[in-house]
Design an enzyme around this catalytic site. Structure first.
Site, mmCIF file in Angstrom:
data_model
loop_
_atom_site.group_PDB
_atom_site.id
_atom_site.type_symbol
_atom_site.label_atom_id
_atom_site.label_comp_id
_atom_site.label_asym_id
_atom_site.label_seq_id
_atom_site.Cartn_x
_atom_site.Cartn_y
_atom_site.Cartn_z
ATOM 1 N N GLU A 106 0.834 -1.210 0.000
ATOM 2 C CA GLU A 106 0.000 0.000 0.000
ATOM 3 C C GLU A 106 0.869 1.260 0.000
ATOM 4 O OE1 GLU A 106 -2.630 -1.456 3.271
ATOM 5 O OE2 GLU A 106 -4.188 -0.747 1.916
ATOM 6 N N GLU A 126 -4.114 -9.555 3.423
ATOM 7 C CA GLU A 126 -4.936 -9.252 4.601
ATOM 8 C C GLU A 126 -6.080 -10.237 4.823
ATOM 9 O OE1 GLU A 126 -3.633 -7.084 2.560
ATOM 10 O OE2 GLU A 126 -2.770 -5.446 3.715
#
Ligand code: NAD
Length: 697
Positions: A106, A126
């Site tokens: 990210e 995730e």
């Protein structure tokens, strides 16, 4: 501790962040990067910025040592850092090597260009913790790699090798070796230096087939058991990438926050931490000297021995395999070659690699061949007599200091060790079938086992890429000891009125990979019959159902005889209820004078799972397992317990130990079967009274 270095190369600032082992984005790392960026922005001679990780890797994501601590949300947060990078007036180029995962990716997505080494892997894992990326990953990734690939990466959580992404705008270049030089070149190039940096958030995202693609993934997720929220919320967030960027970001944020509080994520995060904690063993430190592991041997090339040999060969070791006679040895060799052949057929292995691995295999009939083995794993018949003979021979033939292990499921490891003149070198290494596939390895520490031998077993577990859990000596260790009560309850449930398929369906809906009756048919009922006979003979007051004994008497031993509790007209994956078993069950009930009653799904699940929990509490209290999390890891990796429920001990804490205890007391009022079975473990009673869970904190 995070460590930031800053250097200037021509007109480019190169910022390198280090936070071993995986350059986790701890508070110190985030603050260090933010300060270095400020410095680069304030330096009039700097026109571009290269950001990179030290130690040959970018970042594995959040620093899990900070999970749940105030540092994880202290400023600058990852969001703030991402915003600082993205809005930088000078172009920021990520130079990515090694791991680039989770929050690490990210952060990379907020830079203006990314250059990766060909060996880098990028991913957003995730969902494996029951979450979705929470710092813009679901919004930026689709803009760079398209909806289809973003859905794949985020919903599966699987990382992707950099070359597979080379054709997308995610990566400006993929290079061999260190990417910093190429990133610096890019920073200095005419098209980049001094230009307005392009921001991923400004890229258009208007896939006309977005809704259709998302729908297809949702349809695939229908078959998940139990249904998991994170993959669905990931699809929802990716679909929102079609909206204005900030709206999409808000939808991602909302889903992330809700998932963080979901029971599934709590369970998955517990599983993750419990697996890591299991590697820490009392009395063993990194300084405990382990023994060499250069040559291995397996005794008995049956079902387990062959799988263990394959696991050892896969780890690159030369492996001796010894069996009782030439015919058995030949069968063993064929079994091992057969495992590899099937991997080649399924495209999992090249023929050359199979041949290389098989070339390390050394079949033998003589114990003298094993003189130089560093570790020997015995997997002969489950008989004390046969094992005693084997350990006497090993004691005579194998060099001093070698680790001597038994794969016994039920026999006393201390008694096996006592056969030798070196009990401190003996321990149990309990593999699960198929041994080359199953992730769990129970390491059974005997009374006399030396710490260095346990340390060597842990090292071997790592080399075999297994999850190791250390158990003490008792009948069945952690896993099989708990399983005894679970299967016993399954039979009692059927005696009382449930059908085998109803029991399997209920526990599979709870999330188990396979119900107890299907498992029994797969393993073969003769195996458990032998164990029950042994227990009846050796344990005074042993009580169990005679229903499975009657099934064995009919010759229905499971899939290997064409059927057991089920029939299998179309192969192993297609069980159908068996009229023969149904009739047998009805007769058995009549003989016991039982009028079958309707049994609900909740009772089935509670009786099976709480049987595990109660025995697990005893195991914990006796010190057979060092922590509740170890028991959970055994069930998650060896017995198909649903990972999102965190394992039996964690699940009991989620339900509330007081409620579990009440249920146990309720079950004890059922006169059928074995009411004494439900006597609560003292530890369960104490923790319930104190309002605690099994795991501390
Ligand atoms: P198996 O019957 O398939 O294989 C046993 C092998 O040992 C045979 O090849 C046999 O020829 C050989 N053998 C017997 N006596 C020998 C001797 N004196 N010297 C050398 N070789 C000899 O049995 P298995 O299912 O592979 O089980 C082996 C061990 O692993 C048992 O202790 C069992 O309890 C344990 N175990 C089995 C499983 C499972 O799922 N099958 C799981 C974990 C542990």
């Amino acid at each position: 501790m995070a460590d930031i270095t800053f250097r200037i190369e021509r007109t480019t600032a190169v910022i390198t962040f280090a936070n071993p082992p995986i350059n986790g984005l701890s508070h110190a790392a985030r603050a260090g990067i933010a300060a270095a960026l400020e410095r680069a922005l304030g330096d009039g001679g700097v026109r571009g910025i290269v950001l990179t990780g030290a130690g040959g890797l970018w970042s594995g994501g959040a620093d899990i040592r900070e999970f749940g601590t105030p540092a994880s949300s202290a400023a600058p947060t990852l969001h703030q850092l991402i915003e600082q990078v993205e809005t930088s007036p000078k172009p920021v180029i990520a130079a990515i090597a090694g791991l680039c995962l989770g929050g690490g990716l990210e952060l990379a997505l907020s830079t203006h260009y990314r250059v990766a080494s060909a060996t880098a892997t990028l991913g957003l894992p995730e969902v494996k913790l029951g979450l979705i990326p929470g710092a813009g990953g679901t919004q930026r990734l689709p803009r760079l790699v398209g909806a289809e690939r973003a859905l794949d990466m985020i919903v599966s959580g699987e990382p992707v090798a950099a070359p597979a992404l080379a054709a997308t705008p995610l990566l400006a270049a993929v290079v061999d070796g260190d990417p910093v030089a190429a990133a610096t070149e890019l920073a200095e190039s005419a098209g980049v230096a001094g230009r307005r940096p392009p921001r991923v958030r400004d890229l258009p995202f208007d896939d006309p087939r977005l809704a259709e693609r998302c729908q297809a993934v949702r349809a695939r997720l229908q078959s998940d058991r139990p249904p998991l929220p994170a993959p669905r919320r990931a699809v929802e967030a990716i679909e929102a990438a079609g909206l204005p960027f900030d709206r999409g970001l808000a939808i991602e944020r909302q889903a992330f926050v809700e998932l963080m509080a979901s029971p599934e994520s709590r369970g998955l995060r517990h599983a993750f931490f419990a697996e890591r904690a299991a590697a820490k063993v009392e009395g063993i430190t990194p300084a405990t000297p382990s023994r060499p592991l250069d040559e291995a041997a397996v005794i008995g090339a049956g079902t387990m021995g062959a799988g263990i040999a394959v696991a050892l060969l896969d780890a690159g070791l030369p492996v001796w395999v010894l069996d009782a006679d030439q015919a058995a040895l030949d069968r063993g060799r064929q079994r091992i070659a057969g495992i590899y052949d099937s991997q080649v057929r399924r495209g999992k292995l090249t023929a050359e690699e199979r041949d290389r691995r098989l070339a390390r295999l050394r079949p033998t009939l003589s114990f003298d061949s094993l003189a130089h083995a560093d570790v020997v794993i015995e997997a002969v018949f489950e008989s004390m007599e046969v094992k005693r003979e084997v350990f006497l021979a090993l004691d005579r033939a194998v060099k001093p200091g070698a680790v001597l292990a038994t794969n016994t499921s039920t026999l006393d490891v201390d008694a096996i060790a006592a056969v030798t003149r070196r009990p401190s070198d003996v321990l149990g290494l309990h593999f699960f079938s198929p041994a080359n596939v199953m992730r769990l390895l129970e390491v059974v520490r005997g009374r006399a086992t030396a710490p260095g031998v346990v340390a060597t077993a842990l090292k071997l577990g790592k080399a075999l890429r297994k999850v190791t859990v250390v158990a003490g000596v008792c009948d069945g260790f952690i896993g099989n000891r708990m399983l005894e009560g679970y299967t016993k309850q399954a039979w009692y449930l059927v005696e009382e009125g449930a059908e085998p398929e109803q029991v399997d369906r209920a526990i599979e809906a709870f999330g188990f990979a396979m119900g107890p009756f299907r498992v029994g048919d797969l393993v073969g009922h003769d195996v458990s019959l032998a164990i029950r006979r042994h227990r009846r003979a050796t344990r005074p007051g042993y009580v169990n159902s005679t229903l499975p004994d009657k099934l064995c008497a009919t010759g229905r031993l499971g899939q290997k005889t064409g059927g057991g509790w089920y029939d299998y007209p179309e192969g192993p994956r297609q069980p159908i209820p068996s009229p023969a078993a149904t009739e047998l069950i009805a007769r058995h009930r009549a003989e016991l004078g039982i009028v079958p009653r309707e049994i609900g799904e909740a009772e089935i699940v509670d009786r099976l799972v709480y049987a595990l929990v109660n025995e697990g509490a005893r195991i914990l209290e006796e010190g057979i397992a060092a922590r509740a999390g170890d028991i959970d890891v055994v069930y998650l990796t060896g017995y198909g317990f649903p990972r999102a429920r965190g394992g039996p001990m964690f699940y009991a804490g989620e339900v509330g130990l007081r409620q579990v205890l009440e249920r146990l007391r309720e079950f004890a009022t059922n006169r059928h079967g074995d009411p004494a079975f439900w006597t609560p473990a003292p530890l369960l009673e104490r923790l319930a009274a104190e309002g605690h869970r099994f795991e501390p904190g």
